[in-house]
Design a protein around this motif. Structure first.
Motif, PDB file in Angstrom:
ATOM      1  N   TYR A 197       0.826  -1.204   0.000  1.00  0.00           N
ATOM      2  CA  TYR A 197       0.000   0.000   0.000  1.00  0.00           C
ATOM      3  C   TYR A 197       0.868   1.265   0.000  1.00  0.00           C
ATOM      4  N   VAL A 198       1.931   1.254   0.782  1.00  0.00           N
ATOM      5  CA  VAL A 198       2.825   2.421   0.786  1.00  0.00           C
ATOM      6  C   VAL A 198       3.439   2.614  -0.600  1.00  0.00           C
ATOM      7  N   SER A 199       3.811   1.525  -1.257  1.00  0.00           N
ATOM      8  CA  SER A 199       4.392   1.612  -2.604  1.00  0.00           C
ATOM      9  C   SER A 199       3.385   2.189  -3.598  1.00  0.00           C
ATOM     10  N   ILE A 200       2.133   1.748  -3.493  1.00  0.00           N
ATOM     11  CA  ILE A 200       1.082   2.285  -4.370  1.00  0.00           C
ATOM     12  C   ILE A 200       0.914   3.776  -4.129  1.00  0.00           C
ATOM     13  N   GLU A 201       0.889   4.180  -2.872  1.00  0.00           N
ATOM     14  CA  GLU A 201       0.717   5.602  -2.533  1.00  0.00           C
ATOM     15  C   GLU A 201       1.873   6.434  -3.093  1.00  0.00           C
ATOM     16  N   LEU A 202       3.079   5.948  -2.929  1.00  0.00           N
ATOM     17  CA  LEU A 202       4.234   6.680  -3.447  1.00  0.00           C
ATOM     18  C   LEU A 202       4.203   6.730  -4.980  1.00  0.00           C
ATOM     19  N   GLY A 203       3.737   5.631  -5.599  1.00  0.00           N
ATOM     20  CA  GLY A 203       3.604   5.625  -7.051  1.00  0.00           C
ATOM     21  C   GLY A 203       2.615   6.661  -7.540  1.00  0.00           C
ATOM     22  N   LEU A 204       1.515   6.831  -6.817  1.00  0.00           N
ATOM     23  CA  LEU A 204       0.514   7.839  -7.177  1.00  0.00           C
ATOM     24  C   LEU A 204       1.070   9.253  -7.002  1.00  0.00           C
ATOM     25  N   VAL A 205       1.892   9.447  -5.969  1.00  0.00           N
ATOM     26  CA  VAL A 205       2.532  10.754  -5.784  1.00  0.00           C
ATOM     27  C   VAL A 205       3.464  11.057  -6.958  1.00  0.00           C
ATOM     28  N   VAL A 206       4.169  10.043  -7.431  1.00  0.00           N
ATOM     29  CA  VAL A 206       5.061  10.221  -8.588  1.00  0.00           C
ATOM     30  C   VAL A 206       4.251  10.598  -9.824  1.00  0.00           C
ATOM     31  N   HIS A 255      -7.162  15.097 -16.757  1.00  0.00           N
ATOM     32  CA  HIS A 255      -6.709  15.579 -15.453  1.00  0.00           C
ATOM     33  C   HIS A 255      -5.986  14.459 -14.704  1.00  0.00           C
ATOM     34  N   PRO A 256      -4.811  14.065 -15.172  1.00  0.00           N
ATOM     35  CA  PRO A 256      -4.094  12.968 -14.510  1.00  0.00           C
ATOM     36  C   PRO A 256      -3.691  13.298 -13.079  1.00  0.00           C
ATOM     37  N   ASN A 257      -3.413  14.585 -12.803  1.00  0.00           N
ATOM     38  CA  ASN A 257      -3.058  14.965 -11.431  1.00  0.00           C
ATOM     39  C   ASN A 257      -4.256  14.829 -10.492  1.00  0.00           C
ATOM     40  N   PHE A 258      -5.432  15.209 -10.965  1.00  0.00           N
ATOM     41  CA  PHE A 258      -6.644  15.067 -10.144  1.00  0.00           C
ATOM     42  C   PHE A 258      -6.972  13.588  -9.907  1.00  0.00           C
ATOM     43  N   ALA A 259      -6.770  12.776 -10.940  1.00  0.00           N
ATOM     44  CA  ALA A 259      -7.045  11.341 -10.808  1.00  0.00           C
ATOM     45  C   ALA A 259      -6.151  10.724  -9.743  1.00  0.00           C
ATOM     46  N   ALA A 260      -4.872  11.088  -9.751  1.00  0.00           N
ATOM     47  CA  ALA A 260      -3.939  10.556  -8.756  1.00  0.00           C
ATOM     48  C   ALA A 260      -4.277  11.061  -7.355  1.00  0.00           C
ATOM     49  N   GLU A 261      -4.682  12.323  -7.260  1.00  0.00           N
ATOM     50  CA  GLU A 261      -5.010  12.903  -5.950  1.00  0.00           C
ATOM     51  C   GLU A 261      -6.181  12.169  -5.295  1.00  0.00           C
ATOM     52  N   GLN A 262      -7.214  11.920  -6.054  1.00  0.00           N
ATOM     53  CA  GLN A 262      -8.362  11.191  -5.509  1.00  0.00           C
ATOM     54  C   GLN A 262      -7.971   9.766  -5.132  1.00  0.00           C
ATOM     55  N   SER A 263      -7.135   9.139  -5.956  1.00  0.00           N
ATOM     56  CA  SER A 263      -6.733   7.757  -5.719  1.00  0.00           C
ATOM     57  C   SER A 263      -5.895   7.624  -4.453  1.00  0.00           C
ATOM     58  N   ILE A 264      -5.084   8.625  -4.162  1.00  0.00           N
ATOM     59  CA  ILE A 264      -4.223   8.575  -2.969  1.00  0.00           C
ATOM     60  C   ILE A 264      -5.054   8.364  -1.712  1.00  0.00           C
ATOM     61  N   TRP A 265      -6.112   9.140  -1.571  1.00  0.00           N
ATOM     62  CA  TRP A 265      -6.911   9.056  -0.342  1.00  0.00           C
ATOM     63  C   TRP A 265      -7.877   7.885  -0.377  1.00  0.00           C
ATOM     64  N   PHE A 266      -8.266   7.472  -1.580  1.00  0.00           N
ATOM     65  CA  PHE A 266      -9.086   6.270  -1.682  1.00  0.00           C
ATOM     66  C   PHE A 266      -8.281   5.039  -1.268  1.00  0.00           C
ATOM     67  N   PHE A 267      -6.999   4.987  -1.644  1.00  0.00           N
ATOM     68  CA  PHE A 267      -6.177   3.836  -1.284  1.00  0.00           C
ATOM     69  C   PHE A 267      -5.801   3.842   0.199  1.00  0.00           C
ATOM     70  N   LEU A 268      -5.704   5.012   0.825  1.00  0.00           N
ATOM     71  CA  LEU A 268      -5.507   5.030   2.273  1.00  0.00           C
ATOM     72  C   LEU A 268      -6.716   4.409   2.960  1.00  0.00           C
ATOM     73  N   TYR A 269      -7.901   4.743   2.457  1.00  0.00           N
ATOM     74  CA  TYR A 269      -9.131   4.144   2.978  1.00  0.00           C
ATOM     75  C   TYR A 269      -9.132   2.634   2.750  1.00  0.00           C
ATOM     76  N   GLN A 270      -8.743   2.205   1.549  1.00  0.00           N
ATOM     77  CA  GLN A 270      -8.689   0.779   1.254  1.00  0.00           C
ATOM     78  C   GLN A 270      -7.659   0.060   2.138  1.00  0.00           C
ATOM     79  N   TRP A 271      -6.585   0.747   2.433  1.00  0.00           N
ATOM     80  CA  TRP A 271      -5.567   0.198   3.337  1.00  0.00           C
ATOM     81  C   TRP A 271      -6.181  -0.075   4.707  1.00  0.00           C
ATOM     82  N   SER A 272      -6.969   0.858   5.206  1.00  0.00           N
ATOM     83  CA  SER A 272      -7.604   0.678   6.516  1.00  0.00           C
ATOM     84  C   SER A 272      -8.616  -0.469   6.486  1.00  0.00           C
ATOM     85  N   CYS A 273      -9.313  -0.630   5.360  1.00  0.00           N
ATOM     86  CA  CYS A 273     -10.260  -1.743   5.227  1.00  0.00           C
ATOM     87  C   CYS A 273      -9.526  -3.080   5.238  1.00  0.00           C
ATOM     88  N   PHE A 274      -8.421  -3.128   4.504  1.00  0.00           N
ATOM     89  CA  PHE A 274      -7.641  -4.362   4.467  1.00  0.00           C
ATOM     90  C   PHE A 274      -7.066  -4.684   5.840  1.00  0.00           C
TER      91      PHE A 274
END
Length: 355
Positions: A197-206, A255-274
């Protein structure tokens, strides 16, 4: 009692057990804070004895009041915008600090804070270089909305959405960290899934970094072209005359930057679910609201952009707003040559009309 008594990992996402019992602490918190201020002692005890979700929410409401007062005094409504890149990370840091003071394992929170700090650094830098922290700077969309609605309506909009709701939203984006905190009592050590999950988050930041850098380079090239007529390396005159970027990541998503921004916080939520072994939980409210907010703000942004550039409607039809709609990058549609009508065709058409 600052944390709930839980008997299974799955209970970490149960609103009735992890949030609802602590709501009365929110009502009692102002008086307790006042008592600590008057006595000038016991702040650390109050901090640890208060549920971290409740204290974090309280901070977000206080900040909402600050944003409201400052915006109304300065008549500048980008106060939340200036803190957007910082507050989610500060709230995750709050959960992390609370866990350490309370003796709760904090490895997962350390990992979440790591990626969030990188996210904050990148977004803060990008906001700074665009002039966001300059005195008097304001999101152009607030000015447009202000002109379209009565003054009273806009003030109500500021008192509710701009100042308070956005402030609380920034806290809710970090709220899944509370579930990570609770889950750490059952599984204190980092797992391979946590690293993933951390790797995915960092990838989205990139991805965000590349998208914003490509936009920055294009806008600088366009500005230079307008001033001197010079076409910067990597662009064609047609690219700059078009007025908006369609290359790089922008050839696949509007809007690739907007797509990544939304995904970052969605994946943090998914991390908590997992981490809590649940398919969904109440902590998805923040990311869900963020996605809805981006739908509205992006619609307004595109409405303005389509009014400025003729080709933008073509671009909208061929490239997805957030998710790519095809594998190939956008190409400017070829200009159709004017149809040449021969004299014989004109004569034929005229004879048909006469008959």
């Amino acid at each position: 009692m600052a944390l709930p008594t839980l008997h299974a990992l799955e209970e970490c996402s149960d609103f009735a057990k992890t949030v609802q019992p602590f709501i009365p602490q929110l009502y009692a918190l102002p008086q307790k804070v006042l008592d600590v201020v008057m006595s000038r002692d016991g702040f650390s005890d109050l901090y640890v004895e208060t549920n971290p979700l409740i204290s974090g929410f309280a901070i977000s409401t206080v900040l909402g009041a600050v944003f409201l007062v400052v915006s109304e005094i300065n008549k500048n409504y980008s106060q939340v915008d200036r803190c957007w890149s910082l507050l989610p990370t500060l709230y995750i840091a709050h959960f992390d600090a609370w866990a350490r003071l309370a003796g709760v394992p904090s490895a997962r929170l350390d990992a979440a804070l790591f990626f969030s700090t990188i996210w904050s650094m990148r977004l803060t830098f990008n906001y700074w270089r665009k002039g966001g922290y300059e005195v008097g700077s304001e999101d152009y969309r607030w000015e447009i909305i202000r002109k379209q609605v009565p003054a009273v309506v806009f003030h109500v909009f500021n008192w509710t959405f701009i100042s308070f709701i956005q402030s609380i939203l920034l806290f809710l984006l970090a709220a899944p960290a509370y579930i990570l905190l609770l889950a750490s009592k059952f599984e204190p050590n980092l797992t391979s899934a946590d690293f993933a999950y951390v790797s995915i988050e960092l990838g989205l930041v990139v991805i965000e970094w590349f998208a914003d850098q490509q936009q920055w380079d294009f806008q600088n090239a366009k500005s230079e072209y307008k001033k001197s007529g010079k076409v910067s390396q990597g662009y064609s005159q047609a690219d700059l005359d078009r007025g908006f970027i369609t290359s790089g990541l922008w050839g696949y998503s509007r809007h690739p930057n907007f797509a990544a921004e939304q995904s970052i916080w969605f994946f943090l939520y998914q991390w908590s679910c997992f981490a809590s072994k649940n398919l969904y939980s109440w902590s998805g409210v923040g990311p869900s609201f963020l996605i809805m907010l981006f739908q509205g703000s992006t619609w307004l942004t595109e409405l303005i952009t389509a009014g400025k550039y003729k080709e933008y409607s073509e671009y909208q039809g061929l490239v997805g707003m957030f998710v790519p709609s095809r594998f190939s990058s956008y190409k400017t549609p070829p200009i159709k040559p004017p149809r040449v009508i021969r004299t014989s065709e004109l004569a034929k058409n005229l004879s048909k009309k006469q008959k």
